[in-house]
Enzyme design. Structure first.
Site, PDB file in Angstrom:
ATOM      1  CE  LYS A 130      17.084 -12.566  74.668  1.00  0.00           C
ATOM      2  NZ  LYS A 130      16.055 -11.711  74.139  1.00  0.00           N
TER       3      LYS A 130
ATOM      4  CB  CYS B 249       5.038  21.949  51.760  1.00  0.00           C
ATOM      5  SG  CYS B 249       6.822  21.621  50.994  1.00  0.00           S
TER       6      CYS B 249
ATOM      7  CG  ASP C 118      -9.603 -30.856  84.486  1.00  0.00           C
ATOM      8  OD1 ASP C 118      -8.451 -31.329  84.816  1.00  0.00           O
ATOM      9  OD2 ASP C 118      -9.918 -30.244  83.348  1.00  0.00           O
TER      10      ASP C 118
ATOM     11  CE1 TYR D 212      -5.451 -28.810  91.607  1.00  0.00           C
ATOM     12  CE2 TYR D 212      -6.896 -27.020  90.809  1.00  0.00           C
ATOM     13  CZ  TYR D 212      -5.652 -27.587  91.355  1.00  0.00           C
ATOM     14  OH  TYR D 212      -4.691 -26.653  91.590  1.00  0.00           O
ATOM     15  CG  ASP D 213     -12.422 -27.339  88.953  1.00  0.00           C
ATOM     16  OD1 ASP D 213     -11.271 -26.931  89.037  1.00  0.00           O
ATOM     17  OD2 ASP D 213     -13.174 -27.491  87.824  1.00  0.00           O
TER      18      ASP D 213
ATOM     19  CE  LYS E 165      21.495 -18.040  80.601  1.00  0.00           C
ATOM     20  NZ  LYS E 165      20.464 -18.215  81.627  1.00  0.00           N
TER      21      LYS E 165
ATOM     22  CD  GLU F 226      11.510 -13.904  79.468  1.00  0.00           C
ATOM     23  OE1 GLU F 226      12.272 -13.577  80.141  1.00  0.00           O
ATOM     24  OE2 GLU F 226      11.227 -13.216  78.553  1.00  0.00           O
TER      25      GLU F 226
ATOM     26  CG  LEU G 154      21.294 -11.834  78.033  1.00  0.00           C
ATOM     27  CD1 LEU G 154      20.579 -12.990  77.648  1.00  0.00           C
ATOM     28  CD2 LEU G 154      22.508 -12.313  78.805  1.00  0.00           C
TER      29      LEU G 154
HETATM   30  S1  IVH Z   1      19.506 -14.979  81.550  1.00  0.00           S
HETATM   31  C1  IVH Z   1      21.825 -10.885  82.741  1.00  0.00           C
HETATM   32  N1  IVH Z   1      18.110 -16.837  80.115  1.00  0.00           N
HETATM   33  O1  IVH Z   1      16.394 -12.206  77.825  1.00  0.00           O
HETATM   34  C2  IVH Z   1      20.528 -11.299  82.156  1.00  0.00           C
HETATM   35  N2  IVH Z   1      17.604 -14.652  80.028  1.00  0.00           N
HETATM   36  O2  IVH Z   1      18.069  -9.632  77.502  1.00  0.00           O
HETATM   37  C3  IVH Z   1      20.525 -12.847  82.466  1.00  0.00           C
HETATM   38  N3  IVH Z   1      15.515 -14.368  78.487  1.00  0.00           N
HETATM   39  O3  IVH Z   1      15.211  -9.685  80.116  1.00  0.00           O
HETATM   40  C4  IVH Z   1      19.298 -13.475  81.842  1.00  0.00           C
HETATM   41  N4  IVH Z   1      15.121 -16.425  77.932  1.00  0.00           N
HETATM   42  O4  IVH Z   1      13.845 -12.127  80.188  1.00  0.00           O
HETATM   43  C5  IVH Z   1      18.315 -15.538  80.385  1.00  0.00           C
HETATM   44  N5  IVH Z   1      17.025 -18.504  78.953  1.00  0.00           N
HETATM   45  C6  IVH Z   1      17.286 -17.250  79.288  1.00  0.00           C
HETATM   46  C7  IVH Z   1      16.148 -16.128  78.577  1.00  0.00           C
HETATM   47  C8  IVH Z   1      16.480 -14.965  79.202  1.00  0.00           C
HETATM   48  C9  IVH Z   1      14.759 -15.313  77.750  1.00  0.00           C
HETATM   49  C10 IVH Z   1      15.280 -12.876  78.723  1.00  0.00           C
HETATM   50  C11 IVH Z   1      15.320 -12.184  80.106  1.00  0.00           C
HETATM   51  C12 IVH Z   1      16.178 -10.881  80.080  1.00  0.00           C
HETATM   52  C13 IVH Z   1      16.245 -10.958  78.379  1.00  0.00           C
HETATM   53  C14 IVH Z   1      18.039 -10.401  78.428  1.00  0.00           C
END
Ligand code: IVH
Length: 664
Positions: A116, A407, A34, A37-38, A286, A171, A84
């Site tokens: 998510k 009341c 570190d 690096y610094d 997805k 994210e 979503l």
């Molecule tokens: S795909 C069309 N993948 O979930 C939206 N979203 O309700 C496509 N999120 O605001 C998003 N993890 O911030 C996707 N693996 C992931 C995710 C993710 C978290 C959040 C994202 C978005 C919300 C959608």
């Protein structure tokens, strides 16, 4: 002239810092200490300080933060950042799979499944390889420019190779361990702590001083290219490609050949989520084929090709210390559990609504009980049941009061209903809640008239009804606590501005039982003016789809009791169509619009507000009477219907051109 040696040293330092930062943050495999690096970073900052002309956009020096900003500049997303749709159980997932397969005309479907992350969505734009623009999601259409802050997030590459322009979405989050360390530090300094890692991440990213963001150790996972790349066939390929470009991606993703495999993945993460050092609140499913994603398109504000399975919330044990009774806007007495504070799925819970006395009986709750608690739909704290085995005998039964706790008037339980209501329409609690609702954002949106001000206004006797809000002056407000001249002027100006809110907001603001935002919009669309609304009969109401006998009767009763008050508001000048005939003079008067597909310059509700503001009506279905159909990207069946009925179709650009003429 800058010394060529300096330029060489600078390039060398940048290269080495970049490589080592990637090894440290993305591979967890540093080659240098570190301190080394610094040392390199300090030398880089020293050179750039002496030769500011040599600072490039992709310099690792941006990692330490830039000059503080005065505000975040708004940025319209080139492609809206959508949300979503949710699935809460296996049935929802199976229904999603069936829908997708039917639309795609296929028996089999491959899905990419990933966690998510519970943070904030951001969009990163690279131009000629340099990270040039980073924005928050905002309302999905317009976000905030937080580039300087995102440049400090070590995991986000400042430079990539091989693209003229590339947008990446993902994210930003805070690891639990970093969140706890940050809160400990804040508590030691007697500063306010963050409620959960998500708030901490949001608070850190929305700092005007990026040097603060730089100290917060934010994490990032990339999850998509909003504009699919021709060379990629599947979402899982996109993820691999993102990784090869230097973006961190979550290793816990998978590809499933059918929905059973998806459900297994979800079940696995119900058990394993607590093992992660970051918060996840679901699994995103997805459609893996990017071609199919394009074909399936979007509906409303969400893609048809993806769904978020919400992980059921964790159940925790806590103690029911007491039950308070609150009085709402319609006079309903609601028992609320007061709990021993407990951390559940990232936030501390100390209260939970118990809805009504039947619910308390059904859950077998006694004051003093230990109870199981979770967050319903991941958000709302809910007591699941009592734990009778842990009773000591000191627990007491709850009795619903027969009088309103505010009341003192009788509180009665109406036959066939589970709610107990205070029957005194002059009850302070009802008046206050009704006024707070009237001023709230989705209603008349009178900025500044929140709970604290409204309670003071009622308590001091300045306001007893909605009409009184309009007699307030800067002088009369001046008597309130902590009310300066500036704030008083701001409140009055907000009130005046809100007078031109569309009719749907006004109807919703009236707080009629069973009339939420959606029904209010249907009524406003159907009747167009407040006079027509006041003259409507029971049959007129019933004729609107989605308005049943219960709502229709409620409306008739409400209008009977409140006609004079509403007419008085009209006289005062509340809502656009208040002045007789004014609405018929507006450019879209008597024109009806239907929107289909996704608009890129604005959200659908924003477009609807503009249409209404110009006197037009929004409708959800196309008929011969429709004047215009506005077709955004990936329009739905309404587009075909418009073609079939020869209804005029406007592209988004046509629509923008049309409204431009009327801009004030
Ligand atoms: S795909 C069309 N993948 O979930 C939206 N979203 O309700 C496509 N999120 O605001 C998003 N993890 O911030 C996707 N693996 C992931 C995710 C993710 C978290 C959040 C994202 C978005 C919300 C959608």
């Amino acid at each position: 002239m800058t010394d060529i040696k300096i330029i060489e040293e600078l390039d060398e330092l940048k290269k080495s810092l970049r490589e080592n930062s990637y090894r440290y943050y993305n591979l967890d495999d540093p080659l240098i200490s570190d301190a080394e690096y610094d040392g390199m970073m300090n030398r880089l900052l020293e050179i750039e300080g002496t030769y500011p002309e040599l600072v490039t956009l992709d310099s690792p020096s941006h990692r330490v933060g830039a000059k503080p900003l005065d505000f975040f500049e708004p940025v319209t997303h080139k492609i809206p950042m959508l949300s979503l749709a949710n699935a809460f159980n296996d049935n929802d997932l199976r229904a999603f799979d069936k829908r997708v397969r039917e639309l795609a005309g296929s028996d089999k479907m491959e899905y990419a499944v990933e966690l998510k992350f519970d943070g904030l969505a951001v969009s990163l734009t690279y131009v000629n390889g340099a990270f040039l623009l980073g924005t928050t999601r905002g309302d999905g259409t317009v976000g905030e420019n937080v580039t300087a802050n995102l440049r400090t997030v070590d995991k986000i590459p400042l430079k990539i190779s091989g693209f003229q322009e590339l947008e990446v979405r993902g994210e930003v989050f805070m690891r639990r361990s970093d969140f706890e360390a940050l809160n400990e530090k804040k508590a030691a300094l007697s500063e306010k702590v963050f409620a959960n890692p998500r708030n901490a991440a949001a608070g850190s990213l929305r700092q005007l001083d990026s040097k603060i963001t730089a100290q917060r150790r934010l994490g990032f996972f990339a999850y998509s290219f909003p504009q699919p790349l021709d060379s990629l066939a599947t979402h899982s390929d996109s993820m691999k490609y993102l990784q090869s470009l230097g973006f961190p991606v979550d290793p816990n993703s998978a590809v499933c050949g059918d929905i059973d495999c998806v459900i297994d993945f979800c079940n696995l993460w119900i058990k394993k989520r607590s093992e992660l050092d970051y918060e996840v609140d679901g699994v995103v499913v997805k459609v893996n084929s990017l071609r199919l994603q394009q074909e399936l398109g979007f509906v409303s504000r969400s893609p048809r090709w993806a769904i978020a399975y919400k992980l059921p919330s964790t159940e925790v044990k806590t103690k029911l210390l007491g039950i308070e009774v609150q009085v709402g806007r319609t006079g309903t007495l609601t028992p609320v559990a007061v709990l021993e504070p407990v951390l559940v799925d990232g936030s501390t819970v100390s209260r939970a609504t118990l809805h009504n006395e039947d619910e308390i009986k059904r859950k077998n709750l006694k004051i003093g009980d230990y109870v199981w608690l979770h967050k319903a739909g991941q958000v709302i704290p809910e007591i699941i049941s009592s734990i009778p085995e842990l009773r000591t005998g000191d627990e007491t039964d709850f009795l619903m009061p027969h009088n309103c706790p505010v009341c003192g008037e009788s509180a009665v339980r109406i036959d066939g209903e589970s709610a107990v209501r205070c029957i005194n329409i002059s009850c302070m609690a009802q008046i206050k809640e009704g006024l707070i609702h009237y001023c709230s954002k989705k209603a008349m949106d009178i900025a500044g008239f929140g709970r604290a001000i409204v309670e003071q206004l009622v308590d001091t006797g300045l306001v007893k009804s909605i009409e009184d809000i309009y007699s307030l002056t800067e002088q009369s407000l001046a008597g309130l606590e902590r009310m300066g001249v500036k704030l008083a002027a701001k409140l009055i100006s907000a009130r005046e501005k809100s007078k031109s809110k569309p009719l749907k907001n006004f109807i919703y603001a009236l707080g009629i039982r069973h009339v939420g935002e959606r029904v209010a919009a249907l009524l406003a669309n159907r009747f167009g003016t407040v006079d027509n609304f006041l003259e409507a009969s029971y049959d007129d109401f019933i004729a609107i789809g989605d308005v049943g006998p219960e709502i229709a009767s409620m409306l008739i009763l409400f209008i009977k009791d409140n006609r004079e008050r509403i007419l008085k508001l009209k006289e005062i000048g509340v809502f656009l169509d208040g002045a007789p005939g004014s609405r018929s003079k507006l450019p879209f008067a008597s024109k009806s619009f239907v929107i289909t597909g996704t608009l890129s310059a604005m959200g659908r509700s924003e477009a609807e507000d503009i249409i209404e503001g110009l006197g037009g009506k929004n409708s959800s279905s196309v008929s011969k009477k429709t004047d215009y159909v506005i077709a955004g990207a990936q329009p739905g069946s309404k587009y075909d219907k418009a073609l079939a009925l020869s209804v005029k179709i406007l592209t988004e650009t046509d629509f923008l051109d049309l409204i431009k003429q009327y801009e004030k």
